[in-house]
Write a protein that holds these residues in place. Structure first.
Motif, short mmCIF file in Angstrom:
data_model
loop_
_atom_site.label_atom_id
_atom_site.label_comp_id
_atom_site.label_asym_id
_atom_site.label_seq_id
_atom_site.Cartn_x
_atom_site.Cartn_y
_atom_site.Cartn_z
N GLY A 11 9.80 -5.47 11.00
CA GLY A 11 9.20 -6.71 11.50
C GLY A 11 9.67 -7.93 10.72
N MET A 12 9.70 -7.79 9.40
CA MET A 12 10.16 -8.90 8.56
C MET A 12 11.61 -9.26 8.90
SD MET A 12 8.82 -7.72 4.81
CE MET A 12 7.11 -7.92 4.27
N THR A 40 4.71 2.58 16.65
CA THR A 40 5.66 2.01 15.69
C THR A 40 5.65 0.49 15.72
OG1 THR A 40 7.41 2.32 17.34
CG2 THR A 40 7.22 3.99 15.63
N GLN A 41 5.28 -0.08 16.87
CA GLN A 41 5.27 -1.55 16.97
C GLN A 41 4.16 -2.17 16.13
OE1 GLN A 41 4.50 0.58 19.33
NE2 GLN A 41 2.55 0.06 20.27
N THR A 85 3.09 -1.50 12.97
CA THR A 85 3.48 -1.86 11.60
C THR A 85 4.53 -2.98 11.64
OG1 THR A 85 4.99 0.03 11.62
CG2 THR A 85 2.91 0.31 10.48
N GLN A 86 5.38 -2.94 12.65
CA GLN A 86 6.37 -4.03 12.77
C GLN A 86 5.67 -5.38 12.93
OE1 GLN A 86 8.59 -2.61 16.14
NE2 GLN A 86 9.68 -1.06 14.95
N ASP A 113 0.49 5.73 11.99
CA ASP A 113 1.14 4.41 11.93
C ASP A 113 0.14 3.30 12.21
OD1 ASP A 113 3.09 6.50 12.86
OD2 ASP A 113 4.50 4.86 12.52
N TYR A 127 3.75 -11.15 8.38
CA TYR A 127 4.01 -11.48 6.97
C TYR A 127 5.02 -12.61 6.87
CZ TYR A 127 4.55 -11.00 1.98
OH TYR A 127 4.55 -11.26 0.63
N GLU A 167 -1.96 2.78 9.23
CA GLU A 167 -1.18 2.11 8.18
C GLU A 167 -1.01 0.63 8.51
OE1 GLU A 167 2.37 4.09 6.77
OE2 GLU A 167 1.45 6.06 6.99
N PHE A 226 -2.30 -2.26 6.09
CA PHE A 226 -1.40 -3.29 5.54
C PHE A 226 -1.92 -4.68 5.91
CE2 PHE A 226 2.87 -2.06 3.84
CZ PHE A 226 2.76 -0.69 3.88
N PRO A 263 0.84 -1.20 0.00
CA PRO A 263 0.00 0.00 0.00
C PRO A 263 0.88 1.26 0.00
CG PRO A 263 -0.80 -1.59 1.62
CD PRO A 263 0.53 -2.10 1.13
N GLN A 288 10.75 4.85 12.17
CA GLN A 288 11.20 3.46 12.09
C GLN A 288 12.71 3.39 11.87
OE1 GLN A 288 9.55 0.74 12.72
NE2 GLN A 288 7.50 1.59 12.88
N GLY A 333 7.97 0.18 8.91
CA GLY A 333 7.65 -0.69 10.04
C GLY A 333 7.57 -2.16 9.66
N VAL A 334 6.91 -2.46 8.56
CA VAL A 334 6.80 -3.89 8.19
C VAL A 334 8.18 -4.44 7.83
CG1 VAL A 334 4.38 -3.73 7.47
CG2 VAL A 334 6.18 -3.52 5.75
N ALA A 366 12.02 -10.97 12.14
CA ALA A 366 11.43 -12.32 12.12
C ALA A 366 12.19 -13.26 11.19
CB ALA A 366 9.96 -12.24 11.72
N VAL A 389 2.95 -6.30 11.70
CA VAL A 389 2.47 -6.75 10.38
C VAL A 389 3.61 -7.41 9.61
CG1 VAL A 389 1.45 -6.02 8.19
CG2 VAL A 389 0.66 -5.00 10.34
N GLY A 390 4.82 -6.87 9.75
CA GLY A 390 5.98 -7.48 9.09
C GLY A 390 6.30 -8.85 9.66
N VAL A 391 6.21 -8.97 10.98
CA VAL A 391 6.43 -10.27 11.63
C VAL A 391 5.38 -11.27 11.12
CG1 VAL A 391 6.36 -11.50 13.84
CG2 VAL A 391 7.52 -9.28 13.69
#
Lengths: 329, 360
Positions: A69-70, B132-133, B135-136, B166, B142, B169, B173, A57, A93, A65-66, A73, B138-140
């Protein structure tokens, strides 16, 4: 072997990384079906799938942020920010988490990610598409700031950045995305991070540059050679952590240094190099360290931006002043 | 999605009376007693941390008084292999997740080793920058989805934090990518001095999920059974590929925002006092007592045991050696770059000097 532009070399490196390591994923706005607005990811989604070449998006803070996280992880995400001018939404971030996650968890978690952003002026982009703010990132402990200046270095440094266990800001000087072609073998060989590249040897003056301005710096060195001045040209490539020994040993040889960058003058990364030369190389200096940089103005809109960008003439003028010092050239 | 109504779940009212038939897990008294034990530990430890800050033994703390049911409830619902990305006010959840008291005290005491927990080794450290956590997470999530792992990322945020872009977002996401994440809005009605009704004109915070196409629901955040139940369902939905959920747990911050705050500057103590009758421990204790499952002796024994556990943790924490000065360089990078070695040497040299060699 076909010759590649820098943007094609970036794409080749990304493809190689996706092929070699199943944990590598690409994400960003329009990187998938469209192949990126500069085509840096062209064709990769077709080969590696929409799960690994991910259209996001339109939300840069979210991309930041994602990506964190990725990475934490266990993936190795490579995020594209479409233009450096749009990266600021993700500062929270990048500065608070990307740069710090390893440190604040004492290594329990880490951020093996790459943030790619085309940067700099000279392509007649609209407002907010042309800035060079690498010094902001270079000021943040925990970030590596890497800037290629040729197709070969784009390929080798990007592979190194992706394989590095820590975060890398990989800033691509888009003005030279398509100006030069080189043979770039897809051999999977990375180039070393944290080291400068000496592009030309010379004994009279050291020219230190990075990014798009390396082109004008090399051109100036050739012109100066015709004037009897031999310049050593260093491409810094990794701004932080800085390879000061290479710069210092060159200046010990030449006694003069001119630093060239497109970014504004005050607080530019050239100031850091100049300060370190003053601290560590004073007795080798025959003239003041000079800087040829952008101005402390907003980079002009398209019509006037060429007057802002560092020119070969300005570099030559500075070198002549350095060589003539303390006289006027 | 057709239904824009936001459901609200509660099983025990503030008087400890059952309002709806209890969910299956809550039919077992041992499970309820364990929830009560966890909330009591949270309450006693919270009080101890606040006292330790007042007496200068730790520099700061963000208290959770009155909000124990939310954290104990959602953390109990999580599986060990799930990953938590909390705020700076999720200590009670971390204890449930297996973080030890001495590890946690290191964090509040000002030592990065407090983020090196042996238990939930993939959980994120407590996060200070607001939202901020999310969106993180969502990455985890993913990464879990990409690797086809049946795990869920759980992230929390406050009522104030839900105002941040955030958070929007993150939800957006999560919906677009259909990843296994549960967002828990811990609505304690106050963002430092800003009350919930001035934070947003939205009737509920849970409905923010609806805007991005993911379900949102409310739960009585002072009813640990309800929190555990609602979050368990959201987790299982995410785990089985059903995508994200937003849960708004409504509770009340009975004390200051942090040990640096004085809430009497901006809210009426009488209003706060009135909220004490809704706090989460009383209602579960009442229910257990009336079910003949809990006695005064049980209560006294529990407190004695918990207080000893806390004292043991404090003793272990206070016996730790401080990190040496050069430790600040240890984990800046996987390998210390050449350019930082000089600075590390400078720190070593400065602090290896004996005092008589100094200038001060």
């Amino acid at each position: 072997m076909a010759e590649l532009t820098m943007v094609s070399a970036v794409c080749q490196a990304l493809g190689r990384a996706l092929k070699d390591d199943k944990d590598v994923v690409l994400l960003g706005e329009d990187v998938g079906v469209n192949g990126g607005v500069f085509r840096a990811t062209e064709g990769l989604q077709e080969i590696y799938g929409a799960d690994r070449v991910i259209d996001t998006p339109l939300a840069e803070a979210g991309i930041g942020g994602v990506t964190v996280g990725m990475a934490a992880a266990g993936l190795k995400p490579v995020a594209e920010f479409q233009f450096m001018g749009f990266i600021y939404s993700a500062f929270d971030q990048i500065i608070s988490h990307v740069a710090r996650l390893r440190n604040r968890t004492r290594g329990r978690l880490s951020c093996p990610l790459v943030i790619r952003a085309p940067y700099g002026g000279g392509i007649h982009g609209p407002e907010h598409h042309s800035e060079s703010t690498e010094a902001i990132f270079a000021h943040i402990p925990g970030l590596r700031v890497v800037i290629p200046s040729s197709p070969l270095r784009a390929y080798g440094l990007l592979l190194a950045a992706i394989r590095n266990p820590d975060p890398v800001m990989f800033l691509e000087p888009k003005r030279v995305y398509r100006t030069v072609k080189q043979e770039v073998p897809d051999d999977g060989e990375a180039l070393p991070l944290d080291l400068c590249f000496v592009l030309r040897e010379g004994g009279d003056v050291t020219l230190v540059s990075w990014g798009a301005a390396v082109a004008e710096t090399l051109a100036a060195a050739e012109t100066l050679s015709g004037m009897g001045i031999e310049a050593e040209v260093i491409d810094v490539a990794t701004l932080t952590p800085l390879d000061m020994p290479t710069i210092l040993s060159s200046v010990e040889k030449t006694g003069r240094c001119v630093i060239v960058h497109e970014a504004p003058y005050t607080g530019g990364f050239g100031a850091e190099i100049a300060a370190r030369l003053a601290e560590k190389g004073l007795l080798h200096l025959l003239s003041p360290v000079l800087r040829v940089t952008g101005y402390d103005t907003v980079i002009p809109y398209a019509k006037n931006e060429h007057r802002y960008l560092v020119s070969e003439n300005r570099i030559i003028d500075a070198v002549r002043r350095a060589v003539a010092f303390p006289e006027e050239p | 999605m057709n239904n824009l109504d936001i459901s609200y779940t509660r099983y025990l009212d503030p008087e400890g009376q059952v309002t709806t038939e209890l969910p299956a897990f809550a039919q077992e008294q041992s499970k309820l007693i364990e929830l009560y034990r966890r909330m009591t530990l949270a309450r006693r430890y919270d009080g101890k941390l606040t006292a330790m800050q007042r007496s200068g033994r730790i520099p700061s703390y963000a208290p959770e008084l009155g909000e124990e049911a939310v954290r104990v409830g959602y953390a109990t619902a999580m599986k060990k292999e799930d990953v938590l990305l909390g705020t700076y006010r999720d200590t009670a959840a971390m204890l449930v997740r297996g973080v030890t008291i001495d590890e946690d005290l290191m964090f509040w005491g000002g030592d990065e080793r407090g983020n090196v927990f042996a238990g939930p080794s993939e959980d994120f450290p407590l996060t200070t920058p607001i939202a901020t956590q999310t969106t993180q997470a969502v990455g985890v999530a993913y990464a879990f989805k990409l690797r086809d792992e049946k795990r869920v990322a759980v992230t929390t945020i406050g009522d104030g934090g839900s105002s941040k872009g955030d958070f929007y977002e993150a939800m957006n996401f999560a919906g677009a990518w259909h990843v296994p994440v549960v967002f828990i809005i811990i609505n304690n009605q106050w963002a430092i001095s800003m009350p919930r009704e001035r934070q947003s004109a939205a009737k509920t915070l849970a409905q923010k999920g609806l805007a991005v196409g993911i379900p949102g629901e409310q739960v009585d955040g002072n009813d640990v059974i309800a929190v555990c139940d609602v979050v368990s369902r959201a987790l299982e939905n995410a785990r089985s590929g059903g995508g994200p959920t937003v849960v708004e747990a409504i509770t009340y911050r009975l004390t200051d925002h942090s040990t640096a705050d004085d809430a009497s500057r901006y809210r009426d103590p009488d209003v706060v006092s009135a909220h004490w009758k809704n706090e989460p421990l009383i209602r579960l204790r009442t229910y257990l007592s009336e079910s003949q499952a809990w006695t005064k002796d049980d209560e006294e024994n529990l407190i004695t045991t918990i207080d000893q556990e806390i004292e043991d943790g404090i003793a272990k924490y206070e016996a730790q050696e401080d990190l040496p000065p050069e430790a600040m360089f240890d984990h800046m990078f996987a390998e210390l770059p050449m350019d930082l070695k000089d600075q590390r040497e400078a720190v070593l040299a400065e602090f290896s000097k004996s005092e008589e060699n100094g200038y001060g």
